[in-house]
Scaffold this active site. Structure first.
Site, PDB file in Angstrom:
ATOM      1  N   GLU A  13      30.626  67.892  49.321  1.00 50.42           N
ATOM      2  CA  GLU A  13      31.106  67.346  50.586  1.00 50.42           C
ATOM      3  C   GLU A  13      31.368  65.835  50.507  1.00 50.42           C
ATOM      4  O   GLU A  13      31.450  65.158  51.522  1.00 50.42           O
ATOM      5  CB  GLU A  13      30.086  67.650  51.694  1.00 50.42           C
ATOM      6  CG  GLU A  13      29.883  69.147  51.932  1.00 50.42           C
ATOM      7  CD  GLU A  13      28.741  69.435  52.885  1.00 50.42           C
ATOM      8  OE1 GLU A  13      28.949  69.326  54.101  1.00 50.42           O
ATOM      9  OE2 GLU A  13      27.636  69.753  52.404  1.00 50.42           O
ATOM     10  N   SER A 141      29.407  72.444  55.764  1.00 46.46           N
ATOM     11  CA  SER A 141      30.861  72.450  55.847  1.00 46.46           C
ATOM     12  C   SER A 141      31.473  73.803  55.496  1.00 46.46           C
ATOM     13  O   SER A 141      32.651  73.897  55.172  1.00 46.46           O
ATOM     14  CB  SER A 141      31.473  71.363  54.937  1.00 46.46           C
ATOM     15  OG  SER A 141      31.130  70.083  55.403  1.00 46.46           O
ATOM     16  N   TYR A 209      38.025  70.527  59.172  1.00 50.39           N
ATOM     17  CA  TYR A 209      38.475  69.176  58.892  1.00 50.39           C
ATOM     18  C   TYR A 209      39.982  68.953  58.999  1.00 50.39           C
ATOM     19  O   TYR A 209      40.416  67.804  58.987  1.00 50.39           O
ATOM     20  CB  TYR A 209      37.964  68.736  57.511  1.00 50.39           C
ATOM     21  CG  TYR A 209      36.450  68.737  57.480  1.00 50.39           C
ATOM     22  CD1 TYR A 209      35.727  67.857  58.269  1.00 50.39           C
ATOM     23  CD2 TYR A 209      35.753  69.655  56.710  1.00 50.39           C
ATOM     24  CE1 TYR A 209      34.339  67.869  58.276  1.00 50.39           C
ATOM     25  CE2 TYR A 209      34.366  69.674  56.709  1.00 50.39           C
ATOM     26  CZ  TYR A 209      33.672  68.779  57.494  1.00 50.39           C
ATOM     27  OH  TYR A 209      32.300  68.805  57.506  1.00 50.39           O
ATOM     28  N   ARG A 248      22.799  68.345  65.395  1.00 48.79           N
ATOM     29  CA  ARG A 248      23.767  69.246  66.022  1.00 48.79           C
ATOM     30  C   ARG A 248      23.494  70.666  65.551  1.00 48.79           C
ATOM     31  O   ARG A 248      23.309  70.904  64.358  1.00 48.79           O
ATOM     32  CB  ARG A 248      25.210  68.864  65.644  1.00 48.79           C
ATOM     33  CG  ARG A 248      26.268  69.446  66.580  1.00 48.79           C
ATOM     34  CD  ARG A 248      27.652  69.484  65.954  1.00 48.79           C
ATOM     35  NE  ARG A 248      27.733  70.520  64.944  1.00 48.79           N
ATOM     36  CZ  ARG A 248      27.990  70.307  63.667  1.00 48.79           C
ATOM     37  NH1 ARG A 248      28.184  69.089  63.211  1.00 48.79           N
ATOM     38  NH2 ARG A 248      28.032  71.321  62.813  1.00 48.79           N
ATOM     39  N   ASP A 250      24.551  74.925  65.662  1.00 46.47           N
ATOM     40  CA  ASP A 250      25.658  75.866  65.841  1.00 46.47           C
ATOM     41  C   ASP A 250      25.116  77.205  66.319  1.00 46.47           C
ATOM     42  O   ASP A 250      24.149  77.743  65.752  1.00 46.47           O
ATOM     43  CB  ASP A 250      26.413  76.051  64.522  1.00 46.47           C
ATOM     44  CG  ASP A 250      26.998  74.741  64.004  1.00 46.47           C
ATOM     45  OD1 ASP A 250      27.416  73.924  64.848  1.00 46.47           O
ATOM     46  OD2 ASP A 250      27.030  74.541  62.778  1.00 46.47           O
ATOM     47  N   GLU A 263      22.170  77.360  62.574  1.00 45.05           N
ATOM     48  CA  GLU A 263      21.587  76.301  61.752  1.00 45.05           C
ATOM     49  C   GLU A 263      21.641  74.987  62.513  1.00 45.05           C
ATOM     50  O   GLU A 263      22.354  74.862  63.512  1.00 45.05           O
ATOM     51  CB  GLU A 263      22.335  76.160  60.428  1.00 45.05           C
ATOM     52  CG  GLU A 263      23.798  75.816  60.590  1.00 45.05           C
ATOM     53  CD  GLU A 263      24.528  75.805  59.257  1.00 45.05           C
ATOM     54  OE1 GLU A 263      24.843  74.697  58.787  1.00 45.05           O
ATOM     55  OE2 GLU A 263      24.789  76.883  58.696  1.00 45.05           O
ATOM     56  N   ASN A 265      22.139  70.765  61.890  1.00 42.06           N
ATOM     57  CA  ASN A 265      22.642  69.734  60.974  1.00 42.06           C
ATOM     58  C   ASN A 265      21.996  68.404  61.336  1.00 42.06           C
ATOM     59  O   ASN A 265      22.105  67.951  62.476  1.00 42.06           O
ATOM     60  CB  ASN A 265      24.170  69.652  61.121  1.00 42.06           C
ATOM     61  CG  ASN A 265      24.818  68.785  60.075  1.00 42.06           C
ATOM     62  OD1 ASN A 265      24.247  67.810  59.608  1.00 42.06           O
ATOM     63  ND2 ASN A 265      26.041  69.141  59.712  1.00 42.06           N
ATOM     64  N   GLY A 269      28.758  65.444  61.148  1.00 39.27           N
ATOM     65  CA  GLY A 269      29.964  64.796  60.665  1.00 39.27           C
ATOM     66  C   GLY A 269      30.422  63.660  61.562  1.00 39.27           C
ATOM     67  O   GLY A 269      30.274  63.706  62.779  1.00 39.27           O
TER      68      GLY A 269
END
Length: 304
Positions: A13, A141, A209, A248, A250, A263, A265, A269
């Site tokens: 990443e 990602s 992205y 964050r 999901d 999960e 994070n 990002g």
């Protein structure tokens, strides 16, 4: 302040990290800070020395190192504060299987799962009904992730993961809509609904992205009750993992309204298309304001 901006690194990443770092660098200068860029892939042996000369470190790394807590551990040794979680919490959240155990302990729904390792091999018995997602147990990602619908496709999906990671997380497929929830300080941000483009089976790397990769709707068009429920679950998971500053999570939400936490994070990002900055903007924080708030929280929590 003298801020070192730590980005790049050696994970898959790396490009995402560098993309976000450019905007962060501009924001740090707008806030009046003296910024030094530091790439661990080029100069890791000087990290401790560099950190001891800085007032603060802003970490924008994804995968290893960064999300695994290694950089944070060195910064702690240097006495240099930084934004976000410390070493132990970072590692716990990065490991999807370990974090799922924490979710289950909190009675937060998460898709059924199993771990398969190279020791078991690509022909290990599958304990879950198809279809399943196969993904690296540590990583982000959506890199290396596959949606496996037929048993004969499982070995190739596992091979792909084993080329990147020492263990594969195999996870129950939950049909529904994806929502993401950010945490900033001690509050949950507005939910964002993610709708991948029509020909995508899931929210993959390209969707994440590319500028037109997916529709991202903030605030998510869901009921107040579902919003409050997901925000509450995310706050509980954030605290139980020992996270600070921001994170964050999901979620997948079924047609019947059941939410499953996938999960969390710890270093969300920070590219122009990233989700947490979008949610922060909805509550009145510009990107530069968000960077300033993360620095304030990092100093306040005293991770170092």
């Amino acid at each position: 302040m003298h801020v070192i901006l730590i980005a790049g690194g050696w994970s898959d990443e790396r490009d995402v990290s560098l993309s976000g770092a450019r905007k962060i660098h501009t924001a740090l200068e707008e806030l009046g800070h003296d910024v030094t860029f530091f790439d661990p892939a080029d100069d890791f042996k000087n990290l401790l020395k560099t950190a001891r000369k800085a007032d603060f470190a802003f970490i924008n790394l994804h995968g290893t190192p960064g999300e695994d807590g290694l950089i944070q551990a060195v910064l702690d040794k240097a006495g240099c504060p930084y934004q976000g979680a410390g070493p132990a919490a970072s590692y716990l959240a990065l490991n999807k299987a370990a974090s799922k155990e924490v979710f289950e302990d909190l009675a937060i729904k998460t898709p059924a799962w199993q771990i398969i390792t190279p020791t078991q091999g690509v022909n290990a018995p599958l304990d879950l009904p198809l279809p399943v997602f196969v993904k690296p147990d540590k990583g982000g990602s959506s890199l290396g992730m596959s949606l496996v619908k037929k048993a004969e496709d499982l070995p190739a999906a596992l091979d792909k993961v084993f080329a990147m990671c020492q263990s594969a997380l195999v996870e129950e497929y939950i049909p529904g809509v994806e929502l993401t929830c950010g945490i900033l300080g001690d509050r949950a941000l507005p939910l964002i609904m993610i709708r991948p483009k029509a020909n995508a089976e899931f929210f993959d790397y390209e969707n994440k992205y590319a500028e037109d990769g997916a529709d991202e709707i903030c605030p998510a068009p869901v009921s107040d009750a579902l919003t409050a429920s997901i925000q509450g679950q995310m706050l509980a998971a954030h605290k139980a993992l020992g996270l600070t500053g921001y994170s964050r999570g999901d979620f997948m939400v079924t047609d019947s309204g059941e939410a499953y936490l996938l999960e969390v994070n710890t270093l969300p990002g920070m590219t122009p298309t990233s989700l947490l900055p979008q949610a922060a903007a909805h509550v009145g924080l510009s990107f530069t304001d968000l960077i300033g708030e993360l620095i304030r929280l990092g100093i306040e929590t005293g991770c170092a």
